[in-house]
Design a protein around this motif. Structure first.
Motif, PDB file in Angstrom:
ATOM      1  N   ILE A   1      -2.292 -14.398 -28.744  1.00 42.53           N
ATOM      2  CA  ILE A   1      -2.619 -14.471 -27.324  1.00 42.53           C
ATOM      3  C   ILE A   1      -3.475 -15.714 -27.107  1.00 42.53           C
ATOM      4  CG2 ILE A   1      -3.610 -13.277 -25.335  1.00 42.53           C
ATOM      5  CD1 ILE A   1      -3.353 -10.669 -26.784  1.00 42.53           C
TER       6      ILE A   1
ATOM      7  N   VAL B   1      -8.164 -14.435 -23.755  1.00 39.37           N
ATOM      8  CA  VAL B   1      -8.468 -13.134 -23.160  1.00 39.37           C
ATOM      9  C   VAL B   1      -9.868 -13.202 -22.561  1.00 39.37           C
ATOM     10  CG1 VAL B   1      -9.021 -10.715 -23.660  1.00 39.37           C
ATOM     11  CG2 VAL B   1      -6.964 -11.742 -24.625  1.00 39.37           C
TER      12      VAL B   1
ATOM     13  N   ILE C   1      -9.232  -6.223 -18.417  1.00 38.69           N
ATOM     14  CA  ILE C   1      -8.942  -7.324 -19.343  1.00 38.69           C
ATOM     15  C   ILE C   1      -7.913  -8.266 -18.723  1.00 38.69           C
ATOM     16  CG2 ILE C   1      -8.149  -7.933 -21.658  1.00 38.69           C
ATOM     17  CD1 ILE C   1     -10.651  -6.263 -21.763  1.00 38.69           C
TER      18      ILE C   1
ATOM     19  N   ALA D   1      -5.397 -11.321 -19.626  1.00 40.66           N
ATOM     20  CA  ALA D   1      -4.742 -12.057 -20.705  1.00 40.66           C
ATOM     21  C   ALA D   1      -4.053 -13.287 -20.112  1.00 40.66           C
ATOM     22  CB  ALA D   1      -3.718 -11.171 -21.414  1.00 40.66           C
TER      23      ALA D   1
ATOM     24  N   ASN E   1       3.891 -12.504 -22.070  1.00 42.78           N
ATOM     25  CA  ASN E   1       2.504 -12.050 -21.960  1.00 42.78           C
ATOM     26  C   ASN E   1       2.407 -10.530 -21.826  1.00 42.78           C
ATOM     27  OD1 ASN E   1      -0.096 -13.159 -22.160  1.00 42.78           O
ATOM     28  ND2 ASN E   1      -0.464 -12.940 -19.965  1.00 42.78           N
TER      29      ASN E   1
ATOM     30  N   HIS F   1       2.273  -9.285 -25.223  1.00 42.11           N
ATOM     31  CA  HIS F   1       0.928  -9.487 -25.771  1.00 42.11           C
ATOM     32  C   HIS F   1      -0.020  -8.379 -25.315  1.00 42.11           C
ATOM     33  CE1 HIS F   1       1.789 -14.096 -26.060  1.00 42.11           C
ATOM     34  NE2 HIS F   1       2.357 -13.412 -27.033  1.00 42.11           N
ATOM     35  N   ILE F   2       0.059  -8.067 -24.021  1.00 45.39           N
ATOM     36  CA  ILE F   2      -0.797  -7.020 -23.474  1.00 45.39           C
ATOM     37  C   ILE F   2      -0.453  -5.662 -24.076  1.00 45.39           C
ATOM     38  CG2 ILE F   2      -1.295  -5.715 -21.362  1.00 45.39           C
ATOM     39  CD1 ILE F   2      -1.162  -8.392 -19.854  1.00 45.39           C
TER      40      ILE F   2
ATOM     41  N   LEU G   1      -2.002  -5.510 -27.383  1.00 44.82           N
ATOM     42  CA  LEU G   1      -3.449  -5.358 -27.275  1.00 44.82           C
ATOM     43  C   LEU G   1      -3.832  -3.927 -26.901  1.00 44.82           C
ATOM     44  CD1 LEU G   1      -6.214  -6.615 -27.393  1.00 44.82           C
ATOM     45  CD2 LEU G   1      -5.871  -7.547 -25.087  1.00 44.82           C
TER      46      LEU G   1
ATOM     47  N   PHE H   1      -5.172  -3.952 -17.166  1.00 46.16           N
ATOM     48  CA  PHE H   1      -4.900  -5.264 -17.742  1.00 46.16           C
ATOM     49  C   PHE H   1      -4.222  -6.133 -16.680  1.00 46.16           C
ATOM     50  CE2 PHE H   1      -5.752  -3.066 -21.605  1.00 46.16           C
ATOM     51  CZ  PHE H   1      -6.016  -4.016 -22.574  1.00 46.16           C
TER      52      PHE H   1
ATOM     53  N   SER I   1      -2.322 -10.066 -16.062  1.00 42.28           N
ATOM     54  CA  SER I   1      -1.650 -11.164 -16.746  1.00 42.28           C
ATOM     55  C   SER I   1      -1.660 -12.407 -15.863  1.00 42.28           C
ATOM     56  CB  SER I   1      -0.207 -10.768 -17.087  1.00 42.28           C
ATOM     57  OG  SER I   1       0.516 -11.866 -17.601  1.00 42.28           O
TER      58      SER I   1
ATOM     59  N   LEU J   1     -11.658  -7.825 -30.122  1.00 42.19           N
ATOM     60  CA  LEU J   1     -11.289  -9.163 -29.662  1.00 42.19           C
ATOM     61  C   LEU J   1     -11.835 -10.241 -30.596  1.00 42.19           C
ATOM     62  CD1 LEU J   1     -11.819  -8.664 -25.815  1.00 42.19           C
ATOM     63  CD2 LEU J   1      -9.668  -8.623 -27.086  1.00 42.19           C
TER      64      LEU J   1
END
Length: 229
Positions: free
Chosen positions: A72, A75, A82, A84, A123, A126-127, A130, A142, A144, A198
């Motif tokens: 990622i 972040v 969060i 990202a 992405n 990726h989230i 995570l 979350f 993006s 993280l």
């Protein structure tokens, strides 16, 4: 002539000072060899906007349950959840649809076209990776943000999912402010646990074996080595 030389000297000294100051500020979050130039430029922009260094994490490598790593770009842990970031550096016109796997970059007034993997889907993956790192992430919002650096024009981008934003660098801070303003506080159960996950992901990026494995996984996913023409 002497006055001109003095002015030039002052300007050069000022430029050197600015670069030194920016370098020191950037080092509060990341190292000069981590990530790309545009990623580091975004980290610096966030820092200069007042985003606390302790909430910014750059160049993270998350270990998945299958043993592979996903990377990622950036972040940011905020009071509402969060964020990202996926950072792209493209020129030309950009065309894309949120749910289609391939987007198009058009160059030279339409004479050249290139396909690239949909950064919204990228992405999102990726989230998703995570979210699996902590139980409390199941209840944390979350967001993006895909940032397009370079001389690119977001010509026709459609079907962008809720909670996802496609922006040019000059609009990043506005989008972040909008996210912070329009959403309720996130219900973190253990902030130290979040920071540890993280930080560990950032530290993974210092391991050359992890980087090599990630690159190998990307090549295998693209499957170019299995195409013969």
């Amino acid at each position: 002539m002497e006055i001109v030389l003095i002015l030039v000297f002052i300007v050069v000294c000022f430029v050197i000072f600015i670069k030194y100051r920016d370098k020191k500020l950037l080092e509060t979050v990341t190292k000069s060899h981590r990530g790309t130039r545009t990623e580091r430029a975004l980290v610096l922009k966030l820092l200069k906007s007042g985003t606390p260094a302790v909430t910014i994490f750059h160049d993270l490598y998350l270990k998945n349950r299958n043993g592979n790593y996903s990377q990622i770009d950036i972040v940011v842990a905020t009071k509402v959840g969060i964020i990202a970031f996926e950072v792209k550096d493209y020129n030309g016109w950009i065309f894309g649809t949120g749910y289609k796997p391939q987007w198009t970059q058009v160059l030279a007034y339409g004479k050249t076209q290139h396909r690239f993997y949909n950064p919204i889907i990228q992405n999102k993956k990726h989230i998703d990776d995570l979210r699996k790192q902590l139980k409390q992430f199941e209840n944390i919002p979350f967001y993006s943000i895909v940032v397009f650096y370079g001389d690119s024009v977001l010509k026709d981008i459609t079907f962008v999912p809720e909670g996802t934003f496609i922006v040019k660098p000059k609009r990043v801070l506005k989008v972040i402010k909008m996210i912070l303003k329009d959403n309720e506080l996130a219900q973190y159960t253990n902030k130290r646990e979040v920071v540890k996950v993280l930080k560990d992901a950032v530290n993974n990026g210092e391991n050359s074996e992890v980087q090599s494995q990630h690159i190998s996984n990307i090549h295998n996913m693209l499957s170019r080595h299995r195409v013969f023409d």
